[in-house]
Design a protein around this motif. Structure first.
Motif, PDB file in Angstrom:
ATOM      1  N   ASP A  60       1.096  -1.286  -0.041  1.00  0.00           N
ATOM      2  CA  ASP A  60      -0.003   0.032   0.124  1.00  0.00           C
ATOM      3  C   ASP A  60       1.024   1.229   0.012  1.00  0.00           C
ATOM      4  O   ASP A  60       1.806   1.483   0.706  1.00  0.00           O
ATOM      5  CB  ASP A  60      -0.779  -0.197   1.374  1.00  0.00           C
ATOM      6  N   PRO A  61       0.448   2.142  -0.868  1.00  0.00           N
ATOM      7  CA  PRO A  61       1.153   3.459  -0.877  1.00  0.00           C
ATOM      8  C   PRO A  61       1.150   4.304   0.077  1.00  0.00           C
ATOM      9  O   PRO A  61      -0.118   4.663   0.561  1.00  0.00           O
ATOM     10  CB  PRO A  61       0.968   4.013  -2.161  1.00  0.00           C
ATOM     11  N   PHE A  62       2.058   5.015   0.874  1.00  0.00           N
ATOM     12  CA  PHE A  62       2.044   5.978   1.763  1.00  0.00           C
ATOM     13  C   PHE A  62       2.717   7.423   1.405  1.00  0.00           C
ATOM     14  O   PHE A  62       3.883   6.870   1.012  1.00  0.00           O
ATOM     15  CB  PHE A  62       2.385   5.678   3.093  1.00  0.00           C
ATOM     16  N   VAL A  87       7.069   0.209   5.008  1.00  0.00           N
ATOM     17  CA  VAL A  87       6.313   0.387   6.328  1.00  0.00           C
ATOM     18  C   VAL A  87       5.935  -0.732   7.077  1.00  0.00           C
ATOM     19  O   VAL A  87       5.145  -1.332   6.614  1.00  0.00           O
ATOM     20  CB  VAL A  87       4.897   1.411   5.951  1.00  0.00           C
ATOM     21  N   PHE A  88       6.004  -0.645   8.235  1.00  0.00           N
ATOM     22  CA  PHE A  88       5.803  -1.802   9.226  1.00  0.00           C
ATOM     23  C   PHE A  88       4.775  -1.178  10.324  1.00  0.00           C
ATOM     24  O   PHE A  88       4.750  -0.312  10.706  1.00  0.00           O
ATOM     25  CB  PHE A  88       7.222  -2.145  10.142  1.00  0.00           C
ATOM     26  N   ASP A  89       3.997  -2.262  10.814  1.00  0.00           N
ATOM     27  CA  ASP A  89       2.914  -2.090  11.727  1.00  0.00           C
ATOM     28  C   ASP A  89       3.666  -2.580  12.885  1.00  0.00           C
ATOM     29  O   ASP A  89       3.721  -3.806  13.289  1.00  0.00           O
ATOM     30  CB  ASP A  89       1.880  -2.932  11.448  1.00  0.00           C
ATOM     31  N   VAL A 154       3.208  -3.386   5.756  1.00  0.00           N
ATOM     32  CA  VAL A 154       1.630  -2.716   5.352  1.00  0.00           C
ATOM     33  C   VAL A 154       1.976  -1.797   4.290  1.00  0.00           C
ATOM     34  O   VAL A 154       0.974  -1.424   3.674  1.00  0.00           O
ATOM     35  CB  VAL A 154       1.093  -2.178   6.383  1.00  0.00           C
ATOM     36  N   GLY A 155       3.144  -1.453   3.712  1.00  0.00           N
ATOM     37  CA  GLY A 155       2.998  -0.752   2.667  1.00  0.00           C
ATOM     38  C   GLY A 155       4.615   0.068   2.385  1.00  0.00           C
ATOM     39  O   GLY A 155       5.581  -0.676   3.106  1.00  0.00           O
ATOM     40  N   ARG A 156       4.592   0.775   1.533  1.00  0.00           N
ATOM     41  CA  ARG A 156       5.817   1.747   1.207  1.00  0.00           C
ATOM     42  C   ARG A 156       5.621   3.124   0.989  1.00  0.00           C
ATOM     43  O   ARG A 156       4.499   3.647   0.739  1.00  0.00           O
ATOM     44  CB  ARG A 156       6.374   0.917  -0.050  1.00  0.00           C
ATOM     45  N   VAL A 157       6.570   3.537   1.252  1.00  0.00           N
ATOM     46  CA  VAL A 157       6.731   5.138   1.169  1.00  0.00           C
ATOM     47  C   VAL A 157       6.815   5.732  -0.332  1.00  0.00           C
ATOM     48  O   VAL A 157       7.978   4.969  -0.869  1.00  0.00           O
ATOM     49  CB  VAL A 157       7.601   6.018   2.115  1.00  0.00           C
TER      50      VAL A 157
END
Length: 170
Positions: A60-62, A87-89, A154-157
């Motif tokens: 997921d993009p952030f 990105v880690f939860d 959960v995603g990537r920057v």
């Protein structure tokens, strides 16, 4: 003064673990047998063993600005930490990443440079780690591997600084 010493020791333990592992351990040493009593294992710490129940990684993009919403200040949202744009939860470790806790400086942002430097200074918790010396890039890589084995991705920057956008896959 006593609290400063205790705080310094708490912060130094993870660093000492990685330094010891990198410099003092033989390359193919088997892991030590865990002989701690059950009550000792329940102590809250960032240094938990790898997990085998992680979800498949998400992509997921952030943006860096969107990531700020996940700093632990809103209990209805998870706590995210980004390392090298991944990105880690870390919500399940809110006892160390939550508001007012020791590693909250990294919550809701990509603080790669600070992780590589083993620094808890707010000015070091930034995504641009391009000027880190090789030994600190190795520390950053150790942190990335540590998180990868313990927290769901959960995603990537999507808007990492251009100086590190090509370095994300060390």
């Amino acid at each position: 003064m006593f609290l400063v010493v205790i705080y310094g020791l708490v912060l130094a333990l993870p660093l000492l673990f990685f330094v010891q592992r990198r410099t003092l351990s033989p390359p193919h040493q088997s892991p030590p047998v865990d002989s701690q009593p059950e009550e000792k294992k329940s102590l809250k710490t960032i240094m938990q063993p790898p997990r085998d129940d992680l979800d498949p990684p998400k992509d997921d993009p952030f943006t860096l600005d969107q990531l700020k919403q996940f700093d632990g200040s809103d209990n209805s949202k998870p706590i995210y930490v980004s390392i090298r744009g991944t990105v880690f939860d870390v919500t399940r470790k809110s006892d160390v990443y939550g508001p007012g806790k020791s590693y909250n400086i990294f919550a809701g942002k990509d603080g790669s440079k600070g992780l590589g430097m083993s620094s808890l200074k707010p000015e070091d918790a930034v995504p641009d780690y391009s000027d880190l010396p090789e030994n600190e890039k190795n520390v950053l890589n150790d942190w990335f591997l540590f998180f990868q084995k313990r927290y769901n991705i959960v995603g990537r920057v999507t808007d990492m600084p251009t100086s590190v956008s090509n370095l994300a896959n060390l």
